[in-house]
Design a protein around this motif. Structure first.
Motif, short mmCIF file in Angstrom:
data_model
loop_
_atom_site.label_atom_id
_atom_site.label_comp_id
_atom_site.label_asym_id
_atom_site.label_seq_id
_atom_site.Cartn_x
_atom_site.Cartn_y
_atom_site.Cartn_z
N HIS A 76 50.44 4.97 64.44
CA HIS A 76 49.66 5.76 65.39
C HIS A 76 50.63 6.46 66.36
N PRO A 77 51.11 7.65 65.99
CA PRO A 77 52.01 8.39 66.90
C PRO A 77 51.21 9.15 67.95
N VAL A 78 51.80 9.26 69.14
CA VAL A 78 51.18 10.02 70.23
C VAL A 78 52.24 10.88 70.91
N VAL A 99 51.61 18.51 62.49
CA VAL A 99 52.49 18.24 61.35
C VAL A 99 52.64 16.74 61.11
N VAL A 100 52.70 15.94 62.18
CA VAL A 100 52.93 14.50 62.02
C VAL A 100 51.65 13.68 62.23
N ASP A 101 50.51 14.37 62.37
CA ASP A 101 49.22 13.72 62.55
C ASP A 101 49.23 12.79 63.76
N ALA A 102 49.65 13.34 64.90
CA ALA A 102 49.73 12.57 66.15
C ALA A 102 48.62 12.96 67.10
N ASP A 103 48.22 12.02 67.95
CA ASP A 103 47.35 12.35 69.07
C ASP A 103 48.17 13.02 70.16
N VAL A 104 47.50 13.81 70.98
CA VAL A 104 48.11 14.42 72.17
C VAL A 104 47.40 13.82 73.39
N GLU A 105 48.20 13.31 74.33
CA GLU A 105 47.61 12.68 75.52
C GLU A 105 48.29 13.18 76.78
N ASP A 159 52.10 3.07 68.42
CA ASP A 159 53.33 2.34 68.14
C ASP A 159 54.56 3.22 68.36
N VAL A 160 54.40 4.54 68.23
CA VAL A 160 55.49 5.49 68.49
C VAL A 160 54.98 6.55 69.46
N VAL A 161 55.72 6.75 70.56
CA VAL A 161 55.31 7.72 71.57
C VAL A 161 56.45 8.70 71.83
N LYS A 179 56.83 -0.42 72.43
CA LYS A 179 56.59 0.86 71.78
C LYS A 179 57.92 1.56 71.46
N THR A 180 57.96 2.21 70.32
CA THR A 180 59.12 3.02 69.97
C THR A 180 59.01 4.33 70.72
#
Length: 266
Positions: A76-78, A99-105, A159-161, A179-180
């Protein structure tokens, strides 16, 4: 600088791109996207970039590649967005997240509901389909200010931000909860860069498109190939090369790059 003044400035002006960038920050303040502290942070970052020669170092490119691998491997990248990031590179944020299917917060030090909504609307205007950060229903432990406020199903679950232009204390806190972190910061000695799993010591306007380009290239790679890229990255070496370049300060820039720069406490 007003829109009219910028339009009258010839592109041949030696600092045209820098002035255009500063104008974006000024516009961000006027729109309620960027805080006044972001103006100061912009100038500090531009100074570091000038000493770097306004170029992407080889280790910064390697960091961008490692960042892309981390994001592609993530459950779950953000991508975290503050005021300066929203003002400077909204299109690049949206493109990378896709491109990396990440959420934006959205995450802010000077957090108000009005600013959160303004930044979310600004990102949507630049193509974002969904923006997190408005719920604020979770907290990062160890922080007493509003940077601690996150969405439970966003940064709280990530898990990756990717945390460009990040405050050092929150960077340390995110690392402290396992978190990474991928950090974009023009100061290799900052707490953010030192806390990061992947410190990208580069101008954000070069760094984000570079990460996206690497992610596109690596989209078909196996998990084993991506993990090998992650394992091979030398974070300490990247920070050291950037520090050496800044302390040397040769300023052999050649043609001017497109400097838009660092910012914290936004």
């Amino acid at each position: 600088m007003s829109d009219a003044e910028l339009s009258e400035l010839p592109e041949s002006h030696p600092r045209y791109l820098s002035l255009r960038t500063r104008h974006r920050i000024e516009e961000g303040v006027e729109k309620g996207i960027t805080s006044k502290q972001g103006l100061i942070a912009e100038g500090r970052g531009e100074a570091f970039d000038y000493l770097l020669g306004e170029r992407t170092l080889p280790t910064a490119d390697a960091a961008a590649r490692a960042a892309a691998a981390h994001l592609l491997l993530a459950r779950h990248p953000v991508v975290s967005v503050n005021g300066n990031v929203a003002a400077l590179v909204p299109e690049d944020v949206v493109e990378l997240a896709a491109v990396v299917d990440a959420d934006v917060e959205v995450n802010l030090f000077n957090r108000t509901d009005e600013r959160i909504r303004a930044i979310a609307d600004h990102l949507r205007e630049h193509g974002a389909e969904a923006v997190k950060g408005l719920s604020g229903d979770a907290r990062i432990p160890g922080l007493d200010h509003k940077r601690a406020v996150v969405d439970a199903d966003g940064i709280g679950d990530a898990d990756v931000v990717l945390v460009p232009l990040e405050d050092g204390d929150r960077a340390e806190a995110l690392a402290g909860v396992g978190k990474t972190e991928i950090v974009v910061d023009l100061n290799p000695l900052s707490r953010s860069a030192r806390a990061a799993t992947v410190p990208i010591v580069d101008n954000i306007v070069r760094a984000l498109p570079n990460v996206t380009a690497h992610a596109r290239e690596l989209a078909g790679a196996s998990r084993e190939e991506l993990q090998a890229i992650v394992d091979a990255f030398d974070a300490e070496g990247a920070r050291h090369e950037a520090e050496t370049a800044i302390r040397g300060g040769a300023l052999d820039t050649g043609a001017e790059s497109d400097p838009r720069t660092n910012g914290e406490r936004q």
